[in-house]
Design a protein around this motif. Structure first.
Motif, PDB file in Angstrom:
ATOM      1  N   ASP A 219       0.822  -1.211   0.000  1.00 24.68           N
ATOM      2  CA  ASP A 219       0.000   0.000   0.000  1.00 24.68           C
ATOM      3  C   ASP A 219       0.855   1.259   0.000  1.00 24.68           C
ATOM      4  O   ASP A 219       0.502   2.263  -0.633  1.00 24.68           O
ATOM      5  CB  ASP A 219      -0.931   0.002   1.212  1.00 24.68           C
TER       6      ASP A 219
ATOM      7  N   ILE B 272      -8.445   4.514  -0.147  1.00 28.07           N
ATOM      8  CA  ILE B 272      -8.029   3.434   0.747  1.00 28.07           C
ATOM      9  C   ILE B 272      -8.483   2.074   0.221  1.00 28.07           C
ATOM     10  O   ILE B 272      -7.718   1.105   0.184  1.00 28.07           O
ATOM     11  CB  ILE B 272      -8.565   3.677   2.174  1.00 28.07           C
ATOM     12  N   PHE B 273      -9.740   1.981  -0.205  1.00 24.57           N
ATOM     13  CA  PHE B 273     -10.276   0.708  -0.697  1.00 24.57           C
ATOM     14  C   PHE B 273     -10.714   0.758  -2.152  1.00 24.57           C
ATOM     15  O   PHE B 273     -10.934  -0.302  -2.755  1.00 24.57           O
ATOM     16  CB  PHE B 273     -11.471   0.272   0.158  1.00 24.57           C
TER      17      PHE B 273
ATOM     18  N   ASP C  63      -8.488  -1.116  -4.817  1.00 25.28           N
ATOM     19  CA  ASP C  63      -8.533  -2.567  -4.619  1.00 25.28           C
ATOM     20  C   ASP C  63      -9.897  -3.127  -5.008  1.00 25.28           C
ATOM     21  O   ASP C  63      -9.990  -4.257  -5.501  1.00 25.28           O
ATOM     22  CB  ASP C  63      -8.233  -2.909  -3.156  1.00 25.28           C
TER      23      ASP C  63
ATOM     24  N   LYS D  19      -4.237  -0.955   6.081  1.00 18.05           N
ATOM     25  CA  LYS D  19      -4.546   0.075   5.092  1.00 18.05           C
ATOM     26  C   LYS D  19      -4.703   1.440   5.768  1.00 18.05           C
ATOM     27  O   LYS D  19      -4.286   2.467   5.219  1.00 18.05           O
ATOM     28  CB  LYS D  19      -5.811  -0.292   4.313  1.00 18.05           C
TER      29      LYS D  19
ATOM     30  N   ALA E 255      -1.203   2.563   6.580  1.00 16.50           N
ATOM     31  CA  ALA E 255      -0.540   3.060   5.371  1.00 16.50           C
ATOM     32  C   ALA E 255      -1.029   4.464   5.024  1.00 16.50           C
ATOM     33  O   ALA E 255      -0.235   5.330   4.617  1.00 16.50           O
ATOM     34  CB  ALA E 255      -0.796   2.109   4.200  1.00 16.50           C
ATOM     35  N   HIS E 256      -2.322   4.700   5.196  1.00 19.78           N
ATOM     36  CA  HIS E 256      -2.852   6.047   4.941  1.00 19.78           C
ATOM     37  C   HIS E 256      -2.241   7.049   5.902  1.00 19.78           C
ATOM     38  O   HIS E 256      -1.899   8.175   5.518  1.00 19.78           O
ATOM     39  CB  HIS E 256      -4.376   6.038   5.085  1.00 19.78           C
TER      40      HIS E 256
ATOM     41  N   ALA F 287     -10.946   5.232   7.291  1.00 20.11           N
ATOM     42  CA  ALA F 287     -11.018   3.880   6.727  1.00 20.11           C
ATOM     43  C   ALA F 287     -12.406   3.284   6.943  1.00 20.11           C
ATOM     44  O   ALA F 287     -12.934   2.584   6.064  1.00 20.11           O
ATOM     45  CB  ALA F 287      -9.958   2.992   7.371  1.00 20.11           C
TER      46      ALA F 287
END
Length: 218
Positions: free
Chosen positions: A8, A67-68, A71, A94, A97-98, A143
Protein backbone atom coordinates in the motif's frame (compact mmCIF):
# COMPACT_ATOMS: atom_id res chain seq x y z
CA UNK A 1 0.46 -8.04 7.04
CA UNK A 2 3.81 -6.29 6.71
CA UNK A 3 3.89 -7.09 2.99
CA UNK A 4 0.40 -5.63 2.62
CA UNK A 5 1.57 -2.47 4.35
CA UNK A 6 4.60 -2.26 2.06
CA UNK A 7 2.38 -2.80 -0.99
CA UNK A 8 0.00 0.00 0.00
CA UNK A 9 2.87 2.38 0.69
CA UNK A 10 4.41 1.70 -2.72
CA UNK A 11 1.07 2.12 -4.48
CA UNK A 12 0.40 5.38 -2.65
CA UNK A 13 3.78 6.76 -3.67
CA UNK A 14 3.37 5.68 -7.28
CA UNK A 15 -0.17 7.03 -7.53
CA UNK A 16 0.89 10.40 -6.14
CA UNK A 17 -2.17 10.69 -3.87
CA UNK A 18 -0.30 10.43 -0.58
CA UNK A 19 2.48 12.79 0.35
CA UNK A 20 2.03 15.46 -2.31
CA UNK A 21 -1.73 15.95 -2.26
CA UNK A 22 -2.17 16.33 1.48
CA UNK A 23 0.93 18.44 1.99
CA UNK A 24 0.06 20.67 -0.97
CA UNK A 25 -3.42 21.34 0.36
CA UNK A 26 -2.07 21.97 3.87
CA UNK A 27 0.49 24.45 2.56
CA UNK A 28 -2.06 26.30 0.43
CA UNK A 29 -4.56 26.60 3.28
CA UNK A 30 -2.05 27.87 5.82
CA UNK A 31 -0.54 30.27 3.30
CA UNK A 32 -3.90 31.78 2.33
CA UNK A 33 -5.14 32.36 5.87
CA UNK A 34 -2.87 35.38 6.57
CA UNK A 35 -4.08 36.99 3.34
CA UNK A 36 -7.70 36.64 4.45
CA UNK A 37 -7.23 37.51 8.12
CA UNK A 38 -4.58 40.17 7.78
CA UNK A 39 -0.99 40.55 8.99
CA UNK A 40 -1.92 41.07 12.66
CA UNK A 41 0.41 38.63 14.45
CA UNK A 42 -1.67 38.48 17.64
CA UNK A 43 -4.81 37.60 15.73
CA UNK A 44 -2.98 34.95 13.69
CA UNK A 45 -1.42 33.45 16.83
CA UNK A 46 -4.86 33.20 18.44
CA UNK A 47 -6.36 31.22 15.56
CA UNK A 48 -3.23 29.25 14.63
CA UNK A 49 -4.07 26.09 16.66
CA UNK A 50 -7.49 25.78 15.05
CA UNK A 51 -6.27 26.56 11.54
CA UNK A 52 -3.40 24.07 11.71
CA UNK A 53 -5.63 21.33 13.05
CA UNK A 54 -8.39 22.08 10.55
CA UNK A 55 -5.86 22.01 7.71
CA UNK A 56 -4.52 18.64 8.88
CA UNK A 57 -8.06 17.26 9.13
CA UNK A 58 -9.07 18.35 5.64
CA UNK A 59 -5.76 17.18 4.17
CA UNK A 60 -6.37 13.69 5.60
CA UNK A 61 -9.86 13.73 4.15
CA UNK A 62 -8.64 14.27 0.58
CA UNK A 63 -7.21 10.80 0.02
CA UNK A 64 -9.63 8.68 2.05
CA UNK A 65 -11.55 7.40 -0.96
CA UNK A 66 -8.37 5.75 -2.25
CA UNK A 67 -8.03 3.43 0.75
CA UNK A 68 -10.28 0.71 -0.70
CA UNK A 69 -11.46 2.07 -4.05
CA UNK A 70 -8.52 0.91 -6.16
CA UNK A 71 -8.53 -2.57 -4.62
CA UNK A 72 -12.28 -2.80 -5.19
CA UNK A 73 -11.98 -1.82 -8.84
CA UNK A 74 -9.27 -4.34 -9.74
CA UNK A 75 -10.70 -7.17 -7.66
CA UNK A 76 -7.93 -7.22 -5.08
CA UNK A 77 -10.38 -6.51 -2.28
CA UNK A 78 -12.26 -9.75 -3.02
CA UNK A 79 -8.99 -11.67 -2.80
CA UNK A 80 -8.07 -9.97 0.47
CA UNK A 81 -11.52 -10.75 1.90
CA UNK A 82 -11.10 -14.46 1.14
CA UNK A 83 -7.41 -14.68 2.03
CA UNK A 84 -6.33 -16.61 5.16
CA UNK A 85 -5.72 -13.36 7.03
CA UNK A 86 -8.26 -11.50 9.16
CA UNK A 87 -10.01 -8.77 7.19
CA UNK A 88 -9.82 -6.60 10.29
CA UNK A 89 -6.03 -6.76 10.07
CA UNK A 90 -6.18 -5.79 6.40
CA UNK A 91 -8.26 -2.73 7.31
CA UNK A 92 -5.83 -1.80 10.07
CA UNK A 93 -2.84 -2.06 7.72
CA UNK A 94 -4.55 0.08 5.09
CA UNK A 95 -5.42 2.70 7.70
CA UNK A 96 -1.82 2.63 8.93
CA UNK A 97 -0.54 3.06 5.37
CA UNK A 98 -2.85 6.05 4.94
CA UNK A 99 -1.50 7.59 8.14
CA UNK A 100 2.13 7.06 7.10
CA UNK A 101 1.60 8.63 3.67
CA UNK A 102 -0.73 11.43 4.78
CA UNK A 103 -0.82 11.98 8.54
CA UNK A 104 2.88 11.61 9.32
CA UNK A 105 4.03 14.17 6.71
CA UNK A 106 1.50 16.62 8.16
CA UNK A 107 2.95 16.10 11.63
CA UNK A 108 6.40 16.95 10.27
CA UNK A 109 5.24 19.96 8.24
CA UNK A 110 2.87 21.51 10.80
CA UNK A 111 5.56 23.15 13.00
CA UNK A 112 7.16 24.71 9.93
CA UNK A 113 3.86 26.08 8.72
CA UNK A 114 3.09 27.26 12.25
CA UNK A 115 5.73 29.95 11.75
CA UNK A 116 3.54 31.52 9.04
CA UNK A 117 0.72 31.86 11.57
CA UNK A 118 2.95 33.21 14.37
CA UNK A 119 2.19 30.21 16.57
CA UNK A 120 3.38 30.73 20.13
CA UNK A 121 6.71 29.07 20.93
CA UNK A 122 5.25 27.12 23.85
CA UNK A 123 2.61 25.59 21.57
CA UNK A 124 4.94 23.84 19.11
CA UNK A 125 5.56 20.82 21.32
CA UNK A 126 1.84 20.36 21.95
CA UNK A 127 1.07 20.78 18.26
CA UNK A 128 3.39 17.89 17.42
CA UNK A 129 2.11 15.75 20.30
CA UNK A 130 -1.57 16.25 19.46
CA UNK A 131 -1.02 15.59 15.76
CA UNK A 132 0.91 12.40 16.56
CA UNK A 133 -1.90 11.25 18.83
CA UNK A 134 -4.86 12.53 16.83
CA UNK A 135 -4.04 11.92 13.16
CA UNK A 136 -4.14 8.09 13.51
CA UNK A 137 -7.75 8.48 14.62
CA UNK A 138 -8.46 10.46 11.45
CA UNK A 139 -7.05 7.65 9.31
CA UNK A 140 -8.94 4.87 11.11
CA UNK A 141 -12.22 6.81 11.13
CA UNK A 142 -11.62 7.56 7.46
CA UNK A 143 -11.02 3.88 6.73
CA UNK A 144 -14.38 3.12 8.33
CA UNK A 145 -16.08 5.73 6.16
CA UNK A 146 -14.31 4.44 3.05
CA UNK A 147 -15.44 0.88 3.84
CA UNK A 148 -19.07 1.96 4.15
CA UNK A 149 -19.03 3.72 0.78
CA UNK A 150 -16.82 1.28 -1.15
CA UNK A 151 -18.37 0.35 -4.48
CA UNK A 152 -20.84 3.24 -4.45
CA UNK A 153 -20.92 5.70 -7.33
CA UNK A 154 -19.87 9.15 -6.15
CA UNK A 155 -19.18 7.63 -2.76
CA UNK A 156 -16.59 10.29 -1.98
CA UNK A 157 -19.21 12.93 -1.18
CA UNK A 158 -21.22 10.55 0.98
CA UNK A 159 -18.06 9.45 2.77
CA UNK A 160 -17.19 13.07 3.58
CA UNK A 161 -20.66 13.63 5.04
CA UNK A 162 -20.27 10.50 7.17
CA UNK A 163 -16.71 11.10 8.33
CA UNK A 164 -16.63 14.83 9.04
CA UNK A 165 -18.98 14.70 12.06
CA UNK A 166 -16.84 11.90 13.53
CA UNK A 167 -13.74 14.05 13.08
CA UNK A 168 -15.10 16.94 15.16
CA UNK A 169 -14.16 15.63 18.66
CA UNK A 170 -10.56 15.00 17.58
CA UNK A 171 -10.41 18.49 16.07
CA UNK A 172 -11.83 20.13 19.20
CA UNK A 173 -9.55 18.40 21.68
CA UNK A 174 -6.46 18.72 19.47
CA UNK A 175 -6.87 22.45 18.96
CA UNK A 176 -7.75 22.95 22.64
CA UNK A 177 -4.55 21.24 23.80
CA UNK A 178 -2.44 23.47 21.54
CA UNK A 179 -4.32 26.58 22.66
CA UNK A 180 -3.89 25.73 26.34
CA UNK A 181 -0.25 24.88 25.80
CA UNK A 182 0.35 28.26 24.18
CA UNK A 183 -1.19 30.00 27.19
CA UNK A 184 0.61 27.84 29.74
CA UNK A 185 -2.56 26.18 31.04
CA UNK A 186 -3.09 22.55 32.08
CA UNK A 187 -3.53 20.24 29.07
CA UNK A 188 -3.98 16.81 30.64
CA UNK A 189 -7.76 16.55 30.32
CA UNK A 190 -8.20 17.35 26.60
CA UNK A 191 -5.05 15.40 25.77
CA UNK A 192 -6.40 12.30 27.55
CA UNK A 193 -9.74 12.70 25.79
CA UNK A 194 -8.01 12.86 22.42
CA UNK A 195 -5.88 9.82 23.25
CA UNK A 196 -9.01 7.92 24.31
CA UNK A 197 -10.71 8.72 20.99
CA UNK A 198 -7.68 7.47 19.06
CA UNK A 199 -7.41 4.30 21.15
CA UNK A 200 -11.11 3.58 20.67
CA UNK A 201 -10.89 4.17 16.93
CA UNK A 202 -7.90 1.85 16.53
CA UNK A 203 -9.47 -0.85 18.70
CA UNK A 204 -13.02 -0.85 17.34
CA UNK A 205 -13.25 0.61 13.85
CA UNK A 206 -11.27 -2.10 11.99
CA UNK A 207 -14.01 -4.56 13.02
CA UNK A 208 -16.78 -2.21 11.91
CA UNK A 209 -15.01 -1.47 8.62
CA UNK A 210 -14.40 -5.17 7.94
CA UNK A 211 -18.09 -5.88 8.49
CA UNK A 212 -19.04 -3.09 6.08
CA UNK A 213 -16.67 -4.49 3.43
CA UNK A 214 -18.13 -7.99 3.77
CA UNK A 215 -21.60 -6.57 3.22
CA UNK A 216 -20.44 -4.57 0.18
CA UNK A 217 -18.84 -7.64 -1.42
CA UNK A 218 -21.91 -9.84 -1.13
Amino acid sequence: MIRLLQRDLILALRAGGGFGLGLGFFLILVTLVPFGIGPNSERLAAIAPGILWLGALLACLLSLDRIFALDYEDGSLDLLATAPVPLEGVVAMKALAHWITTGLPLVIAAPILGVLLHLETAAYLWLIVTLLIGTPALSFIGAFGAAITVGLKRGGLLMSLLVLPLYIPTLIFGAEVVRRGALGFEVATPLMMQAAITAGAIALLPFAAAAAIRIALR
